[in-house]
Write a protein that holds these residues in place. Structure first.
Motif, PDB file in Angstrom:
ATOM      1  N   PRO A 162       0.933  -1.190  -0.001  1.00 47.91           N
ATOM      2  CA  PRO A 162       0.094   0.140  -0.041  1.00 47.91           C
ATOM      3  C   PRO A 162       0.814   1.074   0.016  1.00 47.91           C
ATOM      4  O   PRO A 162       1.670   1.296   0.734  1.00 47.91           O
ATOM      5  CB  PRO A 162      -0.939  -0.059   1.237  1.00 47.91           C
ATOM      6  CG  PRO A 162       0.009  -0.831   2.057  1.00 47.91           C
ATOM      7  CD  PRO A 162       0.897  -1.782   1.310  1.00 47.91           C
ATOM      8  N   VAL A 163       0.598   2.161  -0.876  1.00 47.07           N
ATOM      9  CA  VAL A 163       1.433   3.578  -0.940  1.00 47.07           C
ATOM     10  C   VAL A 163       0.510   4.723  -0.950  1.00 47.07           C
ATOM     11  O   VAL A 163      -0.697   4.876  -1.696  1.00 47.07           O
ATOM     12  CB  VAL A 163       2.190   3.675  -2.168  1.00 47.07           C
ATOM     13  CG1 VAL A 163       3.596   2.487  -1.992  1.00 47.07           C
ATOM     14  CG2 VAL A 163       1.499   3.340  -3.488  1.00 47.07           C
ATOM     15  N   SER A 174      -5.077  -0.613   5.734  1.00 48.43           N
ATOM     16  CA  SER A 174      -5.843  -1.862   5.927  1.00 48.43           C
ATOM     17  C   SER A 174      -6.802  -2.111   4.780  1.00 48.43           C
ATOM     18  O   SER A 174      -6.745  -3.075   3.902  1.00 48.43           O
ATOM     19  CB  SER A 174      -6.672  -1.985   7.063  1.00 48.43           C
ATOM     20  OG  SER A 174      -5.954  -2.070   8.141  1.00 48.43           O
ATOM     21  N   ARG A 175      -7.571  -0.927   4.094  1.00 48.20           N
ATOM     22  CA  ARG A 175      -8.170  -1.202   2.913  1.00 48.20           C
ATOM     23  C   ARG A 175      -7.466  -1.379   1.718  1.00 48.20           C
ATOM     24  O   ARG A 175      -7.902  -2.131   0.759  1.00 48.20           O
ATOM     25  CB  ARG A 175      -9.017   0.113   2.874  1.00 48.20           C
ATOM     26  CG  ARG A 175     -10.138  -0.300   1.528  1.00 48.20           C
ATOM     27  CD  ARG A 175     -10.948  -1.482   1.603  1.00 48.20           C
ATOM     28  NE  ARG A 175     -11.791  -1.421   2.609  1.00 48.20           N
ATOM     29  CZ  ARG A 175     -12.884  -2.569   2.689  1.00 48.20           C
ATOM     30  NH1 ARG A 175     -12.819  -3.437   2.092  1.00 48.20           N
ATOM     31  NH2 ARG A 175     -13.777  -2.264   3.576  1.00 48.20           N
ATOM     32  N   ALA A 176      -6.241  -0.727   1.609  1.00 46.27           N
ATOM     33  CA  ALA A 176      -5.624  -0.792   0.575  1.00 46.27           C
ATOM     34  C   ALA A 176      -4.881  -2.182   0.674  1.00 46.27           C
ATOM     35  O   ALA A 176      -4.809  -2.777  -0.578  1.00 46.27           O
ATOM     36  CB  ALA A 176      -4.248   0.054   0.447  1.00 46.27           C
ATOM     37  N   VAL A 177      -4.302  -2.712   1.676  1.00 42.94           N
ATOM     38  CA  VAL A 177      -4.169  -4.163   1.805  1.00 42.94           C
ATOM     39  C   VAL A 177      -5.083  -4.920   1.393  1.00 42.94           C
ATOM     40  O   VAL A 177      -4.768  -6.148   0.662  1.00 42.94           O
ATOM     41  CB  VAL A 177      -3.378  -4.502   3.163  1.00 42.94           C
ATOM     42  CG1 VAL A 177      -3.218  -5.977   3.238  1.00 42.94           C
ATOM     43  CG2 VAL A 177      -2.221  -3.678   3.394  1.00 42.94           C
ATOM     44  N   HIS A 178      -6.301  -4.996   1.949  1.00 47.33           N
ATOM     45  CA  HIS A 178      -7.355  -5.930   1.472  1.00 47.33           C
ATOM     46  C   HIS A 178      -7.548  -5.793   0.112  1.00 47.33           C
ATOM     47  O   HIS A 178      -7.866  -6.675  -0.664  1.00 47.33           O
ATOM     48  CB  HIS A 178      -8.571  -5.165   2.079  1.00 47.33           C
ATOM     49  CG  HIS A 178      -9.619  -6.300   2.262  1.00 47.33           C
ATOM     50  ND1 HIS A 178     -10.723  -6.355   1.282  1.00 47.33           N
ATOM     51  CD2 HIS A 178      -9.804  -7.356   3.187  1.00 47.33           C
ATOM     52  CE1 HIS A 178     -11.611  -7.273   1.667  1.00 47.33           C
ATOM     53  NE2 HIS A 178     -10.883  -8.068   2.689  1.00 47.33           N
ATOM     54  N   THR A 196       3.336  -8.947   2.390  1.00 46.55           N
ATOM     55  CA  THR A 196       3.103  -7.342   2.463  1.00 46.55           C
ATOM     56  C   THR A 196       4.359  -6.548   3.225  1.00 46.55           C
ATOM     57  O   THR A 196       5.071  -7.153   3.882  1.00 46.55           O
ATOM     58  CB  THR A 196       1.834  -7.077   3.520  1.00 46.55           C
ATOM     59  OG1 THR A 196       2.038  -7.656   4.786  1.00 46.55           O
ATOM     60  CG2 THR A 196       0.597  -7.669   3.081  1.00 46.55           C
ATOM     61  N   LEU A 197       4.378  -5.414   2.513  1.00 48.22           N
ATOM     62  CA  LEU A 197       5.235  -4.516   2.897  1.00 48.22           C
ATOM     63  C   LEU A 197       4.874  -3.062   2.899  1.00 48.22           C
ATOM     64  O   LEU A 197       3.905  -2.622   2.175  1.00 48.22           O
ATOM     65  CB  LEU A 197       6.674  -4.314   1.731  1.00 48.22           C
ATOM     66  CG  LEU A 197       7.387  -5.746   1.385  1.00 48.22           C
ATOM     67  CD1 LEU A 197       8.153  -5.431   0.239  1.00 48.22           C
ATOM     68  CD2 LEU A 197       8.631  -5.745   2.263  1.00 48.22           C
ATOM     69  N   ASP A 198       5.388  -2.326   3.837  1.00 53.73           N
ATOM     70  CA  ASP A 198       5.010  -0.842   3.854  1.00 53.73           C
ATOM     71  C   ASP A 198       5.550  -0.094   2.852  1.00 53.73           C
ATOM     72  O   ASP A 198       6.833  -0.589   2.074  1.00 53.73           O
ATOM     73  CB  ASP A 198       5.714  -0.314   5.126  1.00 53.73           C
ATOM     74  CG  ASP A 198       4.636  -0.650   6.488  1.00 53.73           C
ATOM     75  OD1 ASP A 198       3.652  -0.932   6.197  1.00 53.73           O
ATOM     76  OD2 ASP A 198       5.285  -0.326   7.609  1.00 53.73           O
ATOM     77  N   GLY A 199       5.022   0.804   2.361  1.00 53.97           N
ATOM     78  CA  GLY A 199       5.572   1.560   1.121  1.00 53.97           C
ATOM     79  C   GLY A 199       6.564   2.588   1.362  1.00 53.97           C
ATOM     80  O   GLY A 199       7.052   3.303   0.436  1.00 53.97           O
ATOM     81  N   ASP A 244      -2.186   2.266  -5.034  1.00 52.86           N
ATOM     82  CA  ASP A 244      -2.077   3.579  -4.704  1.00 52.86           C
ATOM     83  C   ASP A 244      -3.234   4.281  -3.909  1.00 52.86           C
ATOM     84  O   ASP A 244      -4.354   4.442  -4.585  1.00 52.86           O
ATOM     85  CB  ASP A 244      -1.772   4.348  -6.131  1.00 52.86           C
ATOM     86  CG  ASP A 244      -2.113   5.845  -5.999  1.00 52.86           C
ATOM     87  OD1 ASP A 244      -1.550   6.298  -4.974  1.00 52.86           O
ATOM     88  OD2 ASP A 244      -2.169   6.395  -7.150  1.00 52.86           O
ATOM     89  N   ASP A 245      -3.212   4.481  -2.881  1.00 54.46           N
ATOM     90  CA  ASP A 245      -4.412   4.868  -2.041  1.00 54.46           C
ATOM     91  C   ASP A 245      -4.663   6.215  -1.894  1.00 54.46           C
ATOM     92  O   ASP A 245      -4.287   6.991  -0.971  1.00 54.46           O
ATOM     93  CB  ASP A 245      -3.952   4.345  -0.454  1.00 54.46           C
ATOM     94  CG  ASP A 245      -5.246   4.750   0.652  1.00 54.46           C
ATOM     95  OD1 ASP A 245      -6.509   4.305   0.031  1.00 54.46           O
ATOM     96  OD2 ASP A 245      -5.068   5.166   1.676  1.00 54.46           O
ATOM     97  N   GLY A 246      -5.112   6.663  -3.090  1.00 55.76           N
ATOM     98  CA  GLY A 246      -5.438   8.137  -3.099  1.00 55.76           C
ATOM     99  C   GLY A 246      -4.405   9.162  -3.284  1.00 55.76           C
ATOM    100  O   GLY A 246      -4.610  10.277  -2.742  1.00 55.76           O
ATOM    101  N   SER A 247      -3.209   8.742  -3.674  1.00 51.71           N
ATOM    102  CA  SER A 247      -2.087   9.773  -3.573  1.00 51.71           C
ATOM    103  C   SER A 247      -2.410  11.172  -4.308  1.00 51.71           C
ATOM    104  O   SER A 247      -3.111  11.027  -5.447  1.00 51.71           O
ATOM    105  CB  SER A 247      -0.902   9.118  -4.131  1.00 51.71           C
ATOM    106  OG  SER A 247      -0.333   8.139  -3.464  1.00 51.71           O
TER     107      SER A 247
END
Length: 241
Positions: free
Chosen positions: A8-9, A72-76, A89-92, A39-42
């Motif tokens: 997730p980024v 969490s929603r981005a991972v899902h 999973t990795l942090d962005g 891409d979570d709404g960048s």
């Protein structure tokens, strides 16, 4: 092991190129793997960077949230779209090292246990400020005392787990901090594996200490409620006489 790496980024334009290259270096040559960056709404040019990278890396897939929905929603979203049975999973932000993914795989292979559904990274030497390390240690201690999940670092973004087991869990925002307890509640086994942790070179953290603590308290109470209302049935089918 066939792996989908979900990242997730949100506004990580200066981190995504290096992170993609490192994931490719860590996993290229395996039987099957893919990278799914969500891409979570960048609002910067993260999306443009990811689109350009897709031309260079065939294993890269990109999903976009039209507005930011949270980690969490981005991972899902990434796990739902994944093609393979195992998810890493990795942090962005680049603080998790993709080279540790094969170490998690090796730990799973060494255990040889079909009930081992999740391997959680343990950042035993964190590259963060003193206050952030203290607050994380305190939160982990409180969570372990209440949930008894035997996981020293649930906040580490580096995890390896089975896709179908994850999708069977009840979803809520901030679920990523409670995954070990929920997996154990569902009947799976979780182990922690020591992994590296790097300083953030670019960008800013998306979490403040106070707001994370307040949300964490509410979520913790919710998980306690789930555990008290949950039961595992031992089911066997009766053979025809």
């Amino acid at each position: 092991m066939q792996i989908s790496v979900v990242v997730p980024v949100h506004n990580e334009t200066d981190n995504v190129d290096a992170l993609i290259a490192e994931i490719d270096q860590a996993l290229n040559g395996r039987d099957a793997y893919e990278m799914i960056f969500v891409d979570d709404g960048s609002t910067d040019d993260t999306a443009a960077k990811l689109q350009r990278a897709m031309q260079q890396y065939p294993a890269l897939r990109v999903l976009q949230h039209q507005r930011s929905c949270g980690q969490s929603r981005a991972v899902h979203s990434g796990v739902l779209a994944a093609r393979y049975p195992w998810i890493a999973t990795l942090d962005g932000d680049g603080q998790n090292d993709p080279a540790d993914i094969p170490h998690l795989v090796a730990a799973w292979q060494a255990e040889n246990d079909p009930q081992l559904w999740m391997l959680a990274g343990h950042r035993h030497q964190r590259n963060d400020t003193g206050w952030r390390k203290f607050s994380s240690k305190f939160a982990n201690a409180v969570r372990q005392a209440i949930l008894h999940d035997a996981t020293p670092d649930t906040g580490c973004g580096l995890k390896l787990f089975l896709r179908d087991k994850f999708l069977a869990l009840p979803y809520f925002d901030h679920i990523h901090r409670f995954l070990p307890a929920l997996v154990q509640m569902a009947g799976g086994r979780v182990i922690s594996v020591k992994v590296g942790h790097r300083p953030r070179n670019f960008g800013q953290s998306k979490y403040g200490t106070l707001d994370r603590a307040l949300v964490g308290i509410v979520d913790l109470l919710g998980v306690v409620w789930l555990k008290r209302r949950h039961s595992l049935a031992q089911v066997s089918e009766v053979a025809r006489g």
